[in-house]
Design a protein around this motif. Structure first.
Motif, PDB file in Angstrom:
ATOM      1  N   UNK A  21       0.771  -1.020   0.040  1.00 28.41           N
ATOM      2  CA  UNK A  21       0.071   0.286   0.131  1.00 28.41           C
ATOM      3  C   UNK A  21       0.894   1.250   0.012  1.00 28.41           C
ATOM      4  N   UNK A  24       2.319   1.684  -3.503  1.00 28.23           N
ATOM      5  CA  UNK A  24       1.438   1.790  -4.581  1.00 28.23           C
ATOM      6  C   UNK A  24       0.827   3.323  -4.559  1.00 28.23           C
ATOM      7  N   UNK A  25       0.856   3.913  -3.227  1.00 24.84           N
ATOM      8  CA  UNK A  25       0.149   5.317  -3.194  1.00 24.84           C
ATOM      9  C   UNK A  25       1.148   6.248  -2.594  1.00 24.84           C
ATOM     10  N   UNK A  27       2.890   8.566  -4.135  1.00 24.90           N
ATOM     11  CA  UNK A  27       2.802   9.588  -4.925  1.00 24.90           C
ATOM     12  C   UNK A  27       1.279  10.564  -3.925  1.00 24.90           C
ATOM     13  N   UNK A  28       0.149   9.552  -3.980  1.00 25.33           N
ATOM     14  CA  UNK A  28      -1.093  10.104  -3.549  1.00 25.33           C
ATOM     15  C   UNK A  28      -0.912  10.518  -2.179  1.00 25.33           C
ATOM     16  N   UNK A  29      -0.092   9.647  -0.939  1.00 27.92           N
ATOM     17  CA  UNK A  29      -0.040   9.971   0.298  1.00 27.92           C
ATOM     18  C   UNK A  29       0.970  11.349   0.270  1.00 27.92           C
ATOM     19  N   UNK A  31       0.450  13.909  -1.775  1.00 25.77           N
ATOM     20  CA  UNK A  31      -0.206  14.908  -2.065  1.00 25.77           C
ATOM     21  C   UNK A  31      -1.218  15.260  -0.995  1.00 25.77           C
ATOM     22  N   UNK A 311      -2.243   1.959   7.512  1.00 23.12           N
ATOM     23  CA  UNK A 311      -1.854   3.339   6.682  1.00 23.12           C
ATOM     24  C   UNK A 311      -2.671   4.452   7.011  1.00 23.12           C
TER      25      UNK A 311
ATOM     26  N   UNK B 147      -7.421   7.301   4.427  1.00 22.11           N
ATOM     27  CA  UNK B 147      -6.520   8.300   3.735  1.00 22.11           C
ATOM     28  C   UNK B 147      -5.401   7.153   3.081  1.00 22.11           C
ATOM     29  N   UNK B 148      -5.408   5.937   3.500  1.00 24.47           N
ATOM     30  CA  UNK B 148      -4.308   5.200   2.565  1.00 24.47           C
ATOM     31  C   UNK B 148      -4.898   4.661   1.465  1.00 24.47           C
ATOM     32  N   UNK B 150      -6.717   4.836  -2.714  1.00 25.17           N
ATOM     33  CA  UNK B 150      -7.372   5.468  -3.663  1.00 25.17           C
ATOM     34  C   UNK B 150      -8.883   5.077  -3.877  1.00 25.17           C
ATOM     35  N   UNK B 290      -7.882  -0.511  -1.417  1.00 24.58           N
ATOM     36  CA  UNK B 290      -7.246  -1.223  -0.332  1.00 24.58           C
ATOM     37  C   UNK B 290      -8.355  -1.862   0.610  1.00 24.58           C
TER      38      UNK B 290
END
Lengths: 432, 432
Positions: A21, A24-25, A27-29, A31, A311, B147-148, B150, B290
């Motif tokens: 996780x 994978x995320x 970049x998202x995290x 942001x 997460x 928040x973890x 998408x 997730x």
């Protein structure tokens, strides 16, 4: 961009899910938080087995203590499980001033007070969203979203294995042992399933919920626990015919200033949303004095759902550290005057009773007399056809009475010559 | 004990609920936060009407600006509603560096960008848990608990008035106009009900959810909105016979990197938990990559449920101020590359169609031909008995096709001489 270093203790199913996780995320995290969450190490006794996730081998170590001492790591994630090494390492991490994220309900249920105290003492944070309800953000709802409420009751389906077994028993008319064996073969149930099917896991979660919703230092020993090991498919069928589904519930309830915490299989009426929670899903009904009934539903276990909760906690810990406030929430806010526990015998409840009568004529009157003498009145009554063993099943749904009255009455009933087997009983939850 | 001063703008139903909640739980909130949350003023144009709550008259004022300027007040609660005065005062409060708590979805949906920017500029906080789903802590779940993840899809029942009307229409076989009139008489629906029954309120909430779950600056004009004003009880009955319940849904969904946001009544299969959300309750299904499916359920409006969300936000704002971090969460974290919106005609969907045929023999072949030519295939088909108006209702459940194909095909179908009335259509949500 500010960087927050993360260490993971325990590289099992959930650990690998968290690693995946975070990858994978990434970049998202960034942001969402304005921070870089950097995984700096994963400790496990076994660092060679393939966990189904790509990871830089340099991050793997068998030395958990080294991660705890690593000054670049400020968040430790405890995914070891159990109450031995996990406790030692969690205490060490807290003592080192690290924020700790854990999914370990057994640890919290059995050593919560010690851990909360350690976190407070070292002015750091202990987060545990993943310990109850897998990916469902129920802890956050209780500690933050519903913080304006006095919580009145929590009723949860908190063990996916039990709910899966009960769902299949009901839908396919299967026997407990057969579904369990199949679930074990498929990996849905543990080889040693007693933590789940005897209700212990649910009780761990109930203790965690009671602590944080009621500020109550409840101990495991305070929880009346009954599992589903002795569940007979017959009762599931009879209950269905009466408009109920049997679910293993954790119930934490305050009545007149007293708290009772119990885990037991109970009849939930068809049409109630909790009755429709199937298979391995979990759900928690929280009743607050302002908000009324709220329900939280989702997958209560599994690699990615649990990783989602972990997460989410990592993100919170990182935000709090970045803002220089690793203790935004009190780890555990005990009520000034913790509610006394209600004696188990004083809890008011309704019951489904299945009597096994050997001899019929006149017999039922004697049972009714005994119940009446203990203040238990009958709401409905059905006599079923005799089964092959020649007992005549008589199903009684009672009105509300004290648990103690049921215990005493059924002891008398079961001592009657004409009762062929101990009376089977399940509580009825009407949510009234 | 550190004290945090609170001012409330708007002393209506919810405002009075917040005042009562803060009074009732003064001690509890102190225990939980270690802070004293002190109400320092309530502003309303009308300070004489009895709101059903005891309040020191000295706290009441008609001068909202005075509360905003009061140095003892650091949290302003905006409960005025609408997008006029509420916007002006919210901007003034943010400009004064105050944390603002609002329940105002219209304001957020229509002026969100301006407000988020103002909060960021003045380094303060804007909290809005009560704007969607009443007391359900859904905003917190999206911004923190999940928040973890998408987020892949959000499907919500977000308007209690509509859900109440649909529930009664289904259960009692009543007509829309009759239930609405009764609900208005009982105070469950507004005298001017169009915000609710035309789906605007639901769309406001969808815009708020889309912003915070997808980092997407969606505008009201981007949302395809259809309400329930034209709902015929006949379709509710036919849908029930096919195993579906009709619900007014907000759907926010990403498909192949494109976002679509819509509000429409849709068929939800029996057995799905959203189908069982009755009366004025709200529920939101959030699917994360997730966590999988999670559901949040509770009362979506009302004095105390909304007050619960508002007080939860006050507590958060107070905690953040006390820890010197009034901006722990970014007010709005836009995605670096906001997802483009999918053109309405490109959205893939299934449909329930009710054709009104005047003449029967051979007729249906022509309809099927038109549908087929537009790539729409039929999953099931029922011809019902003619009603008094002599139209023969033919019900078609289709397979998935593009929205645009349905628009084009039905235009052709409805132009046929043998079609007696425009074809009625509702989307089918299978949650696949």
């Amino acid at each position: 961009m500010k960087e927050i270093g993360i260490g993971i203790l325990g590289f099992g199913t959930v650990g690998a899910g968290v690693v995946e996780g975070l990858q994978r995320h990434a970049e998202l995290l960034q942001e969402r938080t304005g921070l870089t969450l950097r995984l700096r190490g994963v400790a496990d006794l076994d660092v060679t087995t393939d966990r189904g996730v790509t990871i830089d081998p340099a991050l793997l170590t068998t030395n958990a203590q080294a991660l705890i001492e690593d000054p670049e790591i400020s968040i430790l994630v405890e995914l070891i499980g159990g109450t031995g090494v996990a406790r030692t390492l969690t205490l060490a991490a807290l003592a080192a001033g690290k924020s700790v994220v854990t999914a370990n309900k057994a640890l919290l249920a059995e050593h919560g007070a010690e851990l909360y105290e350690a976190a407070a003492k070292h002015q750091t944070e202990l987060l545990f969203e993943a310990s109850v309800g897998g990916g469902i953000p129920i802890i956050r709802a209780l500690r933050e979203g519903l913080s304006g409420n006095r919580i009145e009751r929590i009723t949860g389906i908190l063990n996916g294995t039990c709910n899966y077994i009960l769902t299949r028993m009901e839908r396919e008319g299967l026997r407990f042992a057969d579904v369990l064996a199949e679930a074990q073969a498929a990996g849905y149930a543990e080889a040693e399933p007693s933590l789940d099917i005897d209700g212990i896991d649910t009780a761990h979660k109930a203790v965690v919920l009671a602590a944080h919703a009621f500020g109550a230092p409840v101990q495991m020993a305070d929880v009346a626990v009954r599992g589903i090991r002795d569940m007979d498919a017959m009762d599931i069928t009879y209950a269905a015919g009466l408009g109920y589904r049997i679910k293993l519930l954790a119930v934490i309830r305050q009545t007149d200033g007293e708290l009772d915490v119990g885990v037991y299989p109970a009849l939930v009426p068809h049409g109630h949303l909790l009755a429709d929670v199937s298979h391995a899903f979990n759900a928690v009904l929280v009743t607050g004095d302002l908000v009324g009934d709220t329900i939280y539903y989702g997958q209560g276990a599994g690699r990615f759902p649990t990783a989602s909760a972990v997460i989410g906690d990592i993100v919170d810990a990182a935000r709090n550290q970045a803002s220089g406030q690793p203790q935004r929430l009190t780890v555990f806010a005990p009520a000034k005057q913790p509610m006394p526990l209600r004696a188990a015998t004083e809890v008011m409840t309704r019951y489904y009773l299945r009597l096994s009568l050997i001899d019929q004529p006149g017999m039922f009157g004697r049972v009714a007399q005994i119940l009446g003498r203990h203040g238990i009145s009958i709401a409905s009554l059905m006599q079923k056809e005799a089964r092959t063993d020649d007992f005549v099943p008589v199903i009684i749904l009672t009105h509300t009475a004290k648990e103690g009255a049921f215990v005493d009455a059924l002891q008398e009933v079961d001592a009657l010559d004409q009762i062929g087997a101990p009376t089977v009983r399940y509580r009825i939850e009407d949510f009234t």
